[in-house]
Design an enzyme around this catalytic site. Structure first.
Site, PDB file in Angstrom:
ATOM      1  N   LYS A  82      13.512  -0.955   0.145  1.00 16.82           N
ATOM      2  CA  LYS A  82      12.093  -0.839   1.386  1.00 16.82           C
ATOM      3  C   LYS A  82      12.448  -1.412   1.699  1.00 16.82           C
ATOM      4  O   LYS A  82      11.920  -1.319   3.559  1.00 16.82           O
ATOM      5  CB  LYS A  82      11.600  -2.468   0.390  1.00 16.82           C
TER       6      LYS A  82
ATOM      7  N   LYS B  14      14.289 -10.538  10.198  1.00 12.80           N
ATOM      8  CA  LYS B  14      14.690 -10.088   8.539  1.00 12.80           C
ATOM      9  C   LYS B  14      15.167  -8.731   8.220  1.00 12.80           C
ATOM     10  O   LYS B  14      15.845  -8.738   7.499  1.00 12.80           O
ATOM     11  CB  LYS B  14      13.199 -10.488   7.545  1.00 12.80           C
TER      12      LYS B  14
END
EC number: 1.1.1.31
Lengths: 317, 317, 317, 317
Positions: D264, D189
């Site tokens: 993030k 990811k």
């Protein structure tokens, strides 16, 4: 190199007689690596007989004039001032949590490791909960400054505690700069080194550009040093081989401030910047550049080796 | 601010009596903008009666003590020293090609515009082909230095010609730094300003980081200025409002070295770097950052306004 | 690979009978380098007998089926369509100014060199002043596409002229994309290649990160290619050796789109961005990175070699 | 959007009958924020009756068809599959350590939070020590995909466990991609999103450059999408308002993948890169750029808002 008198230094001097003198303190020192061992030697030269501990017993037992201890708890026994000089924040946290019960009440714990402000603040709180005073006291000056006793301590915590610890710190260094409350020493060090990393690379870029365009590097340095491009990186620690004597650049980039240490400091500065969302574009790029050099096994070289990288000469395998 | 004596300055001083003195030269000055008009005023204060030309006639006719001319050819008539101070290299090239036939043989043409080394070298060749001597003489010090007569001239070309022009240049500045053969003045200026742009941004990043983490900016500045992060950007021209008096940062970033001028210089440095394939990663990123500020209409502000940008306060519309 | 029908392509098809057919045009081709020679061969395969010129006479005389000419003026004699494919904008400008008088009125001059929009606009104006029509027609597809006849032409200028030139261009390529008025072909190419350079480096960063953390590069590629990280750089031209067959990464980075060509295009994109003050931070950094590779003599390698650079394997000396 | 069949997907299909079917599993779901609540709704639509917990009781009690629980321990009681969807790694670690004793042996714990590989590996070990199976199952697709049930799960851990959990995961998404051993889902990811962040900014730079130079953004997009600059950011999620319908750029950058979420992820990617010293220059610069936007209160906007920033239109106060 001093150009102005600091208010707070004067303050310290005036009040020094009002506080308990620590110049004959019982000192404990934990962490005897490249920095710590040299700092202890200066403590001894200046009349201290520190109790010392390192995870490698031989590091403690071979220092003449110190009392080697077999555990950190043993080292802090009876100490007024405890100094830790350890590789990273996690090790400092583990060590402090281990020794907390053994530390005499009213002792001052000075952590000279570079850990970042968050660790310093956590440790300050943990120490306070045990009625122990804590100062973050990271240093600049490197191994050379540690050996020569010319370190600069940047101190965060209570100013009164800073005054009390100062006489001991000055046995290992030449300056004690009070920076503010807990964590402020760490923040100050990271801010300074952030500028340092960026400025050094900028200086390397310009020197390489000028030299490749035909300028004499000494002449360019002379002009920069009386102009707006002047900095410590150009006038005291020039990164071009041969421009200055006795700097790492003139000694094959050996023995200075290593690429991996400035990279570590820029990493801590990045973490601190992230915590408050402060943009640091050039520092982030500098961090990447130093880490690229580490990928090419140049991590142990002085950080001025960026000059050789830009020149097209650094990356051999 | 001088810390060392330069060999080449001493050299100039020793030989100064050997060359024809130009302190009472006939001077022509072309280009009377923000910089040029102030430089001419200092020439006049120091006893010269320059013949002057600007594309805007009023710029020439309003300077008391100068002889206004209606064309650049008229201005250079009879001149020993011709000084050009123009917005960019193309205008300098157009002007020089126009006046070449009118310039007296043996005159020295000093171009103080910032043009980059390639233009300087082209002009030097063109001038030589007409038996005219050419020096690239870009300056540092900005509008403030031009007004105060404290400019620093960085000179490329023949060292003998530099010595000959020096007495006139010193009527507008305080330093004449000989940098090497033709183009070397331009290269030196670009290298210096490359460091300047990078160092200023690095300093802004660290000051913003420290202040957001709770440090007092004056205290942080004091520590940096005695440490390895020290530079002209921190100790002479600090970008944080209120840290120093009489710098642009304390005057809403008015009246200093503008974002668009440092961006121009970084653009010229990029072109020069491209020509010899010298990597300049931080300077390239700095160039982008300054140009981003221009996109937000901050091009006229002092370049220390990067501090406000990082702080999250600069970009209003 | 086509996913949508372009309105303007349909437009071209519908109107194609309304304009003078150029499929049997007299074609002149100037510039027979790596690209040009292969393009000419495809013209010949598709029934043209072009008149050709190169500064190196042997380049023209060795192409079977073409008429070699000893000057560009001779080559353009009687031509309806003139195609130039030259190394840079200066050479194109010199060539065009040389041939202008010899070009038949009403001919279309198609410059397929990559020059940037400013040169295209200058040439368009110069051509117009001589009653010659001009199109900027830069290509994508590289040497491989030139050889296979699968180039994509990005065209700026009059849409009607584009339609008229299209049959000839399609003998050397598979797509003619009309992009807008003069210069638009150049701008489009630079914009596309800007994305390409940035995306390729981002892909290399992620692939190197994943592989060093233990992922299988083929598996990571498969996931990325069905996810939001998908791009031409990952699904058609993957930069990790062994992930795809028949791409440069699997052939030691030989034979693809060279580092120095993407660096050239990013340099032209930077100039274009500078002209309108558009910030391009990642493209600027990508430009620096490719130029750093050139400093280490990797300029001839395919630009996916950034993967090896990040891996710590690229820079041998 | 699928262009190829994945070997490992086929593998999963073939073996699916060999493993215990979990399509009628007892499912527990912990964390009912923007993502979690929508995922639970799709579980319910597809026939599950999950036991659910959130730190805010109303979040659990308002979901029709779920069994609200007053503690995470209560939620996992009797569960075969436990799914956590929480804000960050620390909260996941705290939650898992709290529920470990309550989780039935042989249950599979699927953490769909984005935590980075190190947290995933720690949790895998902690779970294994309690005889519980653990998978890291972060998702792509965002709030929109969570609502539509079209998420893509990237899975790290045992492939057999992945097969067993797949039927449940497919009730909330359309793809389950097995990526490798524990942590591999997280790494995949982060790698994908690293490319995404860089490619999006590169696309914004080029689109802004082209539009400011006069190109039509739809036409430029059409050309890029059949050329080497093509990517998900250009052909599926174009950042220029009006180029595509139903993407955030055409809805004032509302409702997409927020600046603070990509920031993030880039932060986690930086940590992962730091751990193995992999240089990520463009990702680091992208991280800084997104964080700069956060400084200007644009953190909640879709990350394509970089286009407006570059355009000079984003930063109002």
């Amino acid at each position: 190199m001093f150009r102005k008198t600091f208010g707070f230094l004067v303050q310290i001097d005036r009040n020094i007689s009002n506080v308990h003198s620590r110049s004959n303190s019982n000192v404990a020192f934990i962490g005897l690596g490249q920095m710590g061992a040299r700092m202890v030697e200066n403590l001894i030269k200046n009349g201290q007989k520190p109790r010392v501990y390192d995870i490698i017993p031989a590091a403690a037992s071979t220092i003449q004039g110190a009392t080697p201890c077999s555990s950190p708890e043993e080292a802090v026994d009876g100490a007024d001032i405890i100094i830790t000089m350890l590789p990273n924040g996690q090790i400092v946290k583990d060590t402090v949590s281990r020794i907390l019960k053994a530390v005499p009440k009213n002792a001052i714990l000075c952590d000279s490791s570079t850990t970042g402000p968050q660790v310093a603040r956590e440790l300050s709180k943990v120490a306070k909960d045990s009625n122990i005073r804590f100062l973050d006291t990271p240093v600049s000056g490197g191994v050379v400054g540690a050996q020569a006793g010319t370190l600069c301590f940047m101190v965060g915590g209570s100013q009164k505690d800073c005054q009390e610890a100062e006489p001991v710190l000055l046995k290992m260094g030449k300056k004690v700069l009070y920076c503010g409350e807990s964590g402020a020493g760490q923040i100050t060090k990271l801010c300074n080194n952030l500028i340092l990393g960026v400025t050094m690379i900028g200086t390397c870029e310009a020197m390489n550009l000028g030299v490749k365009l035909g300028l004499d590097p000494k002449l360019l340095t002379d002009v920069v040093n009386v102009s707006t491009g002047r900095s410590w990186s150009s006038d005291t620690y020039n990164p071009v081989p041969g421009v200055m004597e006795n700097v790492p650049a003139s000694k094959n980039y050996e023995g200075g401030f290593s690429v991996e240490l400035i990279a570590k400091d820029l990493g801590l500065a990045s973490d601190a910047a992230l915590s408050i969302n402060a943009p640091i574009p050039l520092a982030a790029m500098s961090h990447q550049l130093f880490r690229t050099l580490m990928t090419y096994h140049l991590g142990k070289k002085d950080f001025g080796v960026v000059y050789k990288f830009l020149e097209g000469q650094a990356l051999k395998q």
